[in-house]
Design a protein around this motif. Structure first.
Motif, PDB file in Angstrom:
ATOM      1  N   MET A   1      14.097  63.040  10.357  1.00 12.71           N
ATOM      2  CA  MET A   1      13.284  63.409  12.260  1.00 12.71           C
ATOM      3  C   MET A   1      14.814  62.978  12.511  1.00 12.71           C
ATOM      4  O   MET A   1      15.335  61.993  12.071  1.00 12.71           O
ATOM      5  CB  MET A   1      11.892  62.393  12.456  1.00 12.71           C
ATOM      6  CG  MET A   1      10.616  62.447  11.983  1.00 12.71           C
ATOM      7  SD  MET A   1       9.836  62.006  12.769  1.00 12.71           S
ATOM      8  CE  MET A   1      10.253  60.098  12.955  1.00 12.71           C
ATOM      9  N   THR A   2      14.532  64.422  12.945  1.00 10.31           N
ATOM     10  CA  THR A   2      15.980  64.142  13.895  1.00 10.31           C
ATOM     11  C   THR A   2      16.145  64.165  16.049  1.00 10.31           C
ATOM     12  O   THR A   2      16.911  64.088  16.000  1.00 10.31           O
ATOM     13  CB  THR A   2      17.062  65.201  13.502  1.00 10.31           C
ATOM     14  OG1 THR A   2      16.483  66.186  13.448  1.00 10.31           O
ATOM     15  CG2 THR A   2      17.705  64.987  11.771  1.00 10.31           C
ATOM     16  N   CYS A   3      14.953  64.650  15.625  1.00  8.33           N
ATOM     17  CA  CYS A   3      14.557  64.843  17.601  1.00  8.33           C
ATOM     18  C   CYS A   3      13.439  64.680  17.367  1.00  8.33           C
ATOM     19  O   CYS A   3      12.435  64.374  17.065  1.00  8.33           O
ATOM     20  CB  CYS A   3      15.598  66.368  17.917  1.00  8.33           C
ATOM     21  SG  CYS A   3      14.741  67.669  17.172  1.00  8.33           S
ATOM     22  N   VAL A   4      13.647  64.762  19.323  1.00 11.03           N
ATOM     23  CA  VAL A   4      11.413  64.939  19.712  1.00 11.03           C
ATOM     24  C   VAL A   4      10.511  65.721  18.418  1.00 11.03           C
ATOM     25  O   VAL A   4       9.863  66.069  18.519  1.00 11.03           O
ATOM     26  CB  VAL A   4      11.596  64.602  21.679  1.00 11.03           C
ATOM     27  CG1 VAL A   4      10.157  64.599  21.333  1.00 11.03           C
ATOM     28  CG2 VAL A   4      12.402  63.605  21.312  1.00 11.03           C
ATOM     29  N   ALA A   5      11.848  66.716  19.138  1.00  7.07           N
ATOM     30  CA  ALA A   5      10.811  68.426  18.223  1.00  7.07           C
ATOM     31  C   ALA A   5       9.910  68.049  17.270  1.00  7.07           C
ATOM     32  O   ALA A   5       9.336  68.362  16.784  1.00  7.07           O
ATOM     33  CB  ALA A   5      11.820  69.794  17.701  1.00  7.07           C
ATOM     34  N   CYS A   6      11.080  67.483  15.620  1.00  8.10           N
ATOM     35  CA  CYS A   6      10.084  66.220  14.234  1.00  8.10           C
ATOM     36  C   CYS A   6       9.275  66.305  14.861  1.00  8.10           C
ATOM     37  O   CYS A   6       8.089  66.595  13.946  1.00  8.10           O
ATOM     38  CB  CYS A   6      11.757  65.889  13.589  1.00  8.10           C
ATOM     39  SG  CYS A   6      12.920  66.982  13.642  1.00  8.10           S
ATOM     40  N   SER A   7       9.039  65.258  15.267  1.00  7.97           N
ATOM     41  CA  SER A   7       8.366  64.190  15.897  1.00  7.97           C
ATOM     42  C   SER A   7       6.913  64.854  16.505  1.00  7.97           C
ATOM     43  O   SER A   7       6.026  64.370  15.993  1.00  7.97           O
ATOM     44  CB  SER A   7       7.911  62.924  16.933  1.00  7.97           C
ATOM     45  OG  SER A   7       8.685  63.358  18.369  1.00  7.97           O
ATOM     46  N   SER A   8       6.965  65.775  17.277  1.00  9.50           N
ATOM     47  CA  SER A   8       5.775  66.414  17.953  1.00  9.50           C
ATOM     48  C   SER A   8       5.196  67.886  16.681  1.00  9.50           C
ATOM     49  O   SER A   8       4.246  67.176  16.496  1.00  9.50           O
ATOM     50  CB  SER A   8       6.666  67.854  18.778  1.00  9.50           C
ATOM     51  OG  SER A   8       7.310  66.350  20.493  1.00  9.50           O
ATOM     52  N   ALA A   9       6.053  68.318  15.853  1.00 11.30           N
ATOM     53  CA  ALA A   9       5.134  68.898  14.756  1.00 11.30           C
ATOM     54  C   ALA A   9       5.054  68.412  13.832  1.00 11.30           C
ATOM     55  O   ALA A   9       3.801  68.238  13.429  1.00 11.30           O
ATOM     56  CB  ALA A   9       7.186  69.102  14.209  1.00 11.30           C
ATOM     57  N   ILE A  10       5.616  66.253  14.133  1.00 13.02           N
ATOM     58  CA  ILE A  10       4.506  66.025  12.924  1.00 13.02           C
ATOM     59  C   ILE A  10       2.865  65.531  13.324  1.00 13.02           C
ATOM     60  O   ILE A  10       2.048  65.846  12.567  1.00 13.02           O
ATOM     61  CB  ILE A  10       5.225  64.844  12.402  1.00 13.02           C
ATOM     62  CG1 ILE A  10       6.247  65.013  11.169  1.00 13.02           C
ATOM     63  CG2 ILE A  10       3.987  63.691  11.878  1.00 13.02           C
ATOM     64  CD1 ILE A  10       7.515  64.073  11.448  1.00 13.02           C
ATOM     65  N   GLU A  11       3.117  65.432  14.504  1.00 10.05           N
ATOM     66  CA  GLU A  11       2.482  65.207  15.966  1.00 10.05           C
ATOM     67  C   GLU A  11       0.812  66.330  15.438  1.00 10.05           C
ATOM     68  O   GLU A  11      -0.223  66.059  15.098  1.00 10.05           O
ATOM     69  CB  GLU A  11       1.881  64.815  16.944  1.00 10.05           C
ATOM     70  CG  GLU A  11       3.051  63.243  16.786  1.00 10.05           C
ATOM     71  CD  GLU A  11       2.632  62.984  18.538  1.00 10.05           C
ATOM     72  OE1 GLU A  11       2.299  63.677  18.702  1.00 10.05           O
ATOM     73  OE2 GLU A  11       3.450  61.731  18.492  1.00 10.05           O
ATOM     74  N   LYS A  12       1.580  67.640  15.799  1.00  5.02           N
ATOM     75  CA  LYS A  12       0.500  68.399  15.630  1.00  5.02           C
ATOM     76  C   LYS A  12       0.466  69.161  14.503  1.00  5.02           C
ATOM     77  O   LYS A  12      -1.073  69.735  14.160  1.00  5.02           O
ATOM     78  CB  LYS A  12       1.486  69.595  16.075  1.00  5.02           C
ATOM     79  CG  LYS A  12       2.078  69.403  18.339  1.00  5.02           C
ATOM     80  CD  LYS A  12       2.650  70.335  18.420  1.00  5.02           C
ATOM     81  CE  LYS A  12       3.167  70.486  19.920  1.00  5.02           C
ATOM     82  NZ  LYS A  12       4.433  71.547  20.054  1.00  5.02           N
TER      83      LYS A  12
ATOM     84  N   VAL B   1      -3.176  59.475  16.616  1.00  2.65           N
ATOM     85  CA  VAL B   1      -1.480  59.593  15.627  1.00  2.65           C
ATOM     86  C   VAL B   1      -0.836  59.502  16.711  1.00  2.65           C
ATOM     87  O   VAL B   1      -0.481  59.820  17.640  1.00  2.65           O
ATOM     88  CB  VAL B   1      -1.510  60.886  15.078  1.00  2.65           C
ATOM     89  CG1 VAL B   1       0.018  61.432  14.836  1.00  2.65           C
ATOM     90  CG2 VAL B   1      -2.996  61.219  14.834  1.00  2.65           C
ATOM     91  N   ASN B   2       0.178  57.876  16.368  1.00  3.91           N
ATOM     92  CA  ASN B   2       2.051  58.224  16.623  1.00  3.91           C
ATOM     93  C   ASN B   2       2.766  58.160  15.822  1.00  3.91           C
ATOM     94  O   ASN B   2       2.566  57.356  15.236  1.00  3.91           O
ATOM     95  CB  ASN B   2       1.442  56.427  17.615  1.00  3.91           C
ATOM     96  CG  ASN B   2       2.602  56.180  18.721  1.00  3.91           C
ATOM     97  OD1 ASN B   2       3.889  57.324  18.629  1.00  3.91           O
ATOM     98  ND2 ASN B   2       2.784  54.497  18.519  1.00  3.91           N
ATOM     99  N   VAL B   3       4.033  58.773  16.443  1.00  2.00           N
ATOM    100  CA  VAL B   3       5.327  59.780  15.740  1.00  2.00           C
ATOM    101  C   VAL B   3       5.964  59.016  16.712  1.00  2.00           C
ATOM    102  O   VAL B   3       6.292  58.820  17.939  1.00  2.00           O
ATOM    103  CB  VAL B   3       5.282  60.191  15.455  1.00  2.00           C
ATOM    104  CG1 VAL B   3       6.249  61.443  15.047  1.00  2.00           C
ATOM    105  CG2 VAL B   3       4.284  61.316  15.086  1.00  2.00           C
ATOM    106  N   MET B   4       6.701  57.535  15.923  1.00  2.00           N
ATOM    107  CA  MET B   4       8.054  56.799  16.179  1.00  2.00           C
ATOM    108  C   MET B   4       9.753  57.253  16.371  1.00  2.00           C
ATOM    109  O   MET B   4       9.573  56.604  15.485  1.00  2.00           O
ATOM    110  CB  MET B   4       7.513  55.416  16.636  1.00  2.00           C
ATOM    111  CG  MET B   4       6.174  54.287  17.255  1.00  2.00           C
ATOM    112  SD  MET B   4       6.068  53.375  16.434  1.00  2.00           S
ATOM    113  CE  MET B   4       5.213  53.208  14.857  1.00  2.00           C
TER     114      MET B   4
END
Length: 252
Positions: free
Chosen positions: A1-12, A29-32
């Motif tokens: 993961m390199t940015c907030v978009a990556c963590s959001s993509a995993i959550e979604k 679901v909590n992606v840190m």
């Protein structure tokens, strides 16, 4: 993961795959991003009915284009909450934390364990957590049967700080505070010393007859004068030396 978009993509991605089956919701679901961790909470019986295992979650994350592996697995049998609570070993321990520089640091540690007071999404096994910036100590109340002090220390270290269990043998907190005060006092002295050449360049060079042509008109490199290069050098030193600790703390 390199940015907030990556963590959001995993959550979604996980929610779209498992939410319809009643396994997950937005709170489970909590992606840190900062510590590169994913925490998922779901009911064991529902997961068993749909044949969902940690490997299933890992495969789903990998299908989204990221690598993943299982770190910890906490289980609590359904229908036995009362018996577990009666047999639980609730303890309150103090941890000495080094490296906190502002209230954002202490708040980040506190939020990591309590999730803003949301008991459902709080760190498994933790009942309460309080972090004091002034004393450099964290007081954490947790279930010793589900969570060990070493795991708490590792979680704090994953956030970018140093931690250890506070005990009589531990170095006195006042000594830790005094050591950090001495460190920042030295940093302040260095700042003041390096401020003197800045004063000279700003208030003396442009107004003194023999320094003005030497510093402003002599071109040294790529069209830049001695004056410009000196200002660039001092600014770079400030950023890479004196201010580096603050940048590191901000990213942590």
């Amino acid at each position: 993961m390199t940015c907030v978009a990556c963590s959001s993509a995993i959550e979604k991605g996980l929610l779209s795959e498992f939410k319809g089956k009643g396994l997950l919701n937005e709170k489970s679901v909590n992606v840190m991003l900062l510590v590169h961790k994913l925490r998922i909470t779901f009911k064991k019986q529902l997961a068993s009915d749909h044949n969902i295992t940690p490997e299933t979650i890992i495969n789903e994350v990998e299908d989204l284009g990221f690598g993943a592996r299982l770190l910890h697995k906490f289980e609590q049998e359904e229908g036995h909450e009362t018996e577990r609570q009666g047999a639980s070993d609730i303890r309150e321990m103090e941890f000495v934390i080094k490296g906190m520089t502002c209230s954002s640091c202490s708040s980040a540690i506190e939020r990591h364990f309590t999730k803003g007071g949301d008991q459902e999404s709080a760190f498994p096994g933790v009942e309460s957590a309080s972090v004091s910036l002034l004393t450099h100590k964290a007081t954490i109340k947790f279930d010793y049967g589900r969570l060990k002090p070493r795991q708490i220390v590792e979680e704090i270290e994953d956030l970018g700080f140093e931690a250890e269990v506070f005990s009589q043998a531990t170095q006195d907190v006042n000594e830790i505070v005094q050591a950090e005060v001495a460190h920042y006092r030295k940093r302040m002295v260095r700042c003041l010393l390096w401020y003197l050449p800045v004063l000279f360049l700003v208030w003396v060079v442009p107004y003194v007859s023999w320094t003005k042509p030497l510093m402003l008109k002599v071109i040294v490199w790529n069209g830049n004068s001695v004056y410009v290069l000196l200002m660039m050098g001092i600014s770079t030193y400030y950023l890479l030396s004196i201010g580096l600790g603050y940048f590191r703390s901000a990213f942590q």
